[in-house]
Design an enzyme around this catalytic site. Structure first.
Site, PDB file in Angstrom:
ATOM      1  N   GLU A  38       0.824  -1.267   0.070  1.00  0.00           N
ATOM      2  CA  GLU A  38       0.090  -0.004   0.156  1.00  0.00           C
ATOM      3  C   GLU A  38       0.800   1.405  -0.115  1.00  0.00           C
ATOM      4  OE1 GLU A  38      -3.077   0.247  -0.728  1.00  0.00           O
ATOM      5  OE2 GLU A  38      -3.729  -1.656  -0.633  1.00  0.00           O
ATOM      6  N   TYR A 121      -6.253   6.262   4.834  1.00  0.00           N
ATOM      7  CA  TYR A 121      -6.533   5.279   3.768  1.00  0.00           C
ATOM      8  C   TYR A 121      -5.572   4.051   3.864  1.00  0.00           C
ATOM      9  CZ  TYR A 121      -5.431   2.382  -0.342  1.00  0.00           C
ATOM     10  OH  TYR A 121      -5.228   1.659  -1.175  1.00  0.00           O
ATOM     11  N   ASP A 139      -9.365   5.880  -1.387  1.00  0.00           N
ATOM     12  CA  ASP A 139      -8.032   6.594  -2.249  1.00  0.00           C
ATOM     13  C   ASP A 139      -8.816   7.157  -3.546  1.00  0.00           C
ATOM     14  OD1 ASP A 139      -8.833   4.605  -3.957  1.00  0.00           O
ATOM     15  OD2 ASP A 139      -6.848   3.702  -4.391  1.00  0.00           O
ATOM     16  N   CYS A 204     -18.792  -2.503 -17.123  1.00  0.00           N
ATOM     17  CA  CYS A 204     -18.775  -2.427 -15.531  1.00  0.00           C
ATOM     18  C   CYS A 204     -20.063  -3.238 -15.115  1.00  0.00           C
ATOM     19  CB  CYS A 204     -19.081  -0.792 -15.423  1.00  0.00           C
ATOM     20  SG  CYS A 204     -19.133  -0.530 -13.535  1.00  0.00           S
TER      21      CYS A 204
HETATM   22 FE1  SF4 Z   1     -17.930   4.088 -13.636  1.00  0.00          FE
HETATM   23 FE2  SF4 Z   1     -19.298   3.880 -15.757  1.00  0.00          FE
HETATM   24 FE3  SF4 Z   1     -19.293   1.722 -13.805  1.00  0.00          FE
HETATM   25 FE4  SF4 Z   1     -20.617   4.194 -13.447  1.00  0.00          FE
HETATM   26  S1  SF4 Z   1     -21.089   2.546 -15.007  1.00  0.00           S
HETATM   27  S2  SF4 Z   1     -19.257   3.015 -12.052  1.00  0.00           S
HETATM   28  S3  SF4 Z   1     -19.144   5.565 -14.396  1.00  0.00           S
HETATM   29  S4  SF4 Z   1     -17.491   2.306 -15.067  1.00  0.00           S
END
Ligand code: SF4
Length: 367
Positions: A38, A121, A139, A204
Site C-alpha cells: 500500500e 487510507y 483513495d 462495468c
Molecule cells: Fe464507472 Fe461507468 Fe461503472 Fe458508473 S457505469 S461505475 S461510471 S464504469
C-alpha cells in the site's frame, strides 16, 4: 444525486472474484506485505511496483529486518520509486512496532493510524485487507467511482466530501468481506472506471446502478481542484570523473583500486526534496562552459577537460528540473565522495531525477 447503497455489494464482489488481478501481495496478504504494498502503491502504478515489491521483500522479508536495515540498503531498495520519505517512515514505523508491539503489526484501524506514514487510507487498507476489520479505505480511485455512481458534483478534493463518502462506505461495507470489498472498489477504479473522462461503462458490473452512467455525465466526474502549475528549475549537473592515470594518489594506493576511473557523488541534506539521497554535484541555473569551470574551481575542483553533454528533464509533483550537464575530468578530490562507477551503482541510492545521466555513465563506463 443518490448515495451509494448496499445493492452495489453483491455485483461488485462477484465481479472482483472473477477479475481480481493476481498480485504478489494478494497471494500472501500478511500485514507486513499488505502495508508495504500500500505504501509503494501510493504514488506508483501497480506494474511498476511489482519488481520493487519482490526485491524489497526478498531483502527485507519481515518487520524485524526492515527495522534494523541500514539507511543505504533501504534507500537503494527504494531507488527509482521516488517520495523517499515513504521508505524512511516505513522504517520508523517498523522500529516502533518492534519496540511497542513486540514485532507484531497492531491489528486495528485506530492503532495503525498512530504509526508514522500511515494515514486514514493506509490504515483502512491494512485493517480491512490483513485483519478483516470493516473500515473503509478511500483513495482517489474510490472517490472517482463513488462520485460517478452517485452522479455527485461535489468537489472530491474537499475533506468534508471525502469524509461523507467514507461514512457512506462504512455503512454498506460487508463485515464478512471488508478487505475484498475495499479492494474491489479500488480495482474497479483502476481497470474499468478509469480517470480522465474514460470510464469503460460497457464492461462495468455496476452499470445498472450507476447514476452517472444513467445521466450520461460519468466522464465529466469527479469534480476536483485544479492542479497547481509546476515550478521550473534550471540546473547544471556535473559528472566529475577521476581518470586513474590522472589520479595523483595512484602510486600510493593498491593497483586494483587505482586502475578504475572514479565518479564523484555527494549526499543531499537531511530535509527537503530527495533528502539524504546521493546526487551528482549540481547547482542552480544553466552555466555555460566558462561559468561551469569557474564554479567548479571556486568549490575546489581542479578541472582538466570539460565536455558539454545533453539536456534532460525530470518531473516531480510540484516542480520540474531542466538540466544541462558537463562531463569533467578532474585532478584532486574537492572534498567529494569518489567511487568506481560500478560501486556507486551497487550501493548508492541515486534518485531517478538523475536517470538520464546515470544511463549515460552506464554506457560511458562500459566502454
Ligand atoms: Fe464507472 Fe461507468 Fe461503472 Fe458508473 S457505469 S461505475 S461510471 S464504469
Amino acid at each position: 444525486m443518490g448515495r451509494m447503497n448496499r445493492r452495489i455489494v453483491a455485483p461488485l464482489l462477484a465481479w472482483y472474484d472473477r477479475n481480481a488481478r493476481v498480485l504478489p501481495w494478494r497471494s500472501e496478504p500478511t500485514p507486513y506485505r499488505v502495508w508495504l504494498s500500500e505504501i509503494m502503491l501510493q504514488q506508483t502504478r501497480v506494474e511498476a511496483v511489482k519488481p520493487y515489491f519482490e526485491r524489497f521483500t526478498g531483502t527485507l522479508p519481515d518487520i524485524a529486518s526492515l527495522a534494523r536495515a541500514d539507511e543505504q540498503t533501504l534507500m537503494k531498495l527504494w531507488e527509482g520509486l521516488g517520495y523517499y520519505n515513504r521508505a524512511r517512515n516505513l522504517q520508523k514505523a517498523a522500529q516502533l512496532v518492534m519496540e511497542e508491539y513486540g514485532g507484531e503489526m497492531p491489528d486495528d484501524y485506530e492503532s495503525l493510524l498512530q504509526l508514522p506514514g500511515i494515514g486514514p487510507y493506509t490504515a483502512g487498507a491494512v485493517a480491512s485487507i490483513a485483519f478483516g476489520e470493516a473500515v473503509p479505505a478511500v483513495d482517489g480511485n474510490v472517490l472517482r467511482v463513488a462520485a460517478r455512481l452517485e452522479a455527485s458534483e461535489e468537489n472530491v478534493s474537499r475533506p468534508e466530501v471525502k469524509k461523507r463518502i467514507s461514512e457512506n462506505i462504512a455503512d454498506i461495507i460487508p463485515k464478512e468481506r471488508a478487505g475484498d470489498f475495499n479492494q474491489a472498489l479500488m480495482e474497479l477504479g483502476a481497470v474499468v472506471c478509469l480517470p480522465n473522462g474514460a470510464p469503460k461503462c460497457g464492461e462495468c458490473p455496476l452499470r445498472q446502478l450507476c447514476e452517472g452512467f444513467a445521466r450520461d455525465i460519468a466522464g465529466l466526474l469527479p469534480v476536483k481542484d485544479e492542479k497547481a502549475a509546476r515550478k521550473i528549475e534550471k540546473r547544471t549537473v556535473f559528472l566529475l570523473r577521476q581518470v586513474w592515470l590522472n589520479d595523483p594518489t595512484a602510486d600510493r594506493v593498491s593497483v586494483s583500486k587505482s586502475r578504475e576511473d572514479r565518479i564523484a557523488v555527494s549526499k543531499r541534506g537531511q530535509s527537503g526534496l530527495l533528502a539524504g539521497l546521493w546526487e551528482f554535484p549540481n547547482t542552480q541555473g544553466h552555466l555555460n562552459r566558462k561559468q561551469a569551470k569557474e564554479y567548479l574551481e571556486e568549490i575546489g575542483i581542479k578541472v582538466g577537460t570539460i565536455e558539454k553533454l545533453f539536456t534532460a528533464k525530470h518531473i516531480f509533483t510540484h516542480r520540474e528540473w531542466h538540466m544541462i550537464a558537463y562531463l569533467v575530468d578532474v585532478a584532486g578530490d574537492g572534498g567529494l565522495v569518489w567511487e568506481p562507477w560500478r560501486v556507486i551503482r551497487e550501493s548508492y541510492a541515486l534518485p531517478s531525477a538523475f536517470a538520464a545521466y546515470t544511463k549515460f555513465l552506464d554506457s560511458l563506463m562500459e566502454r
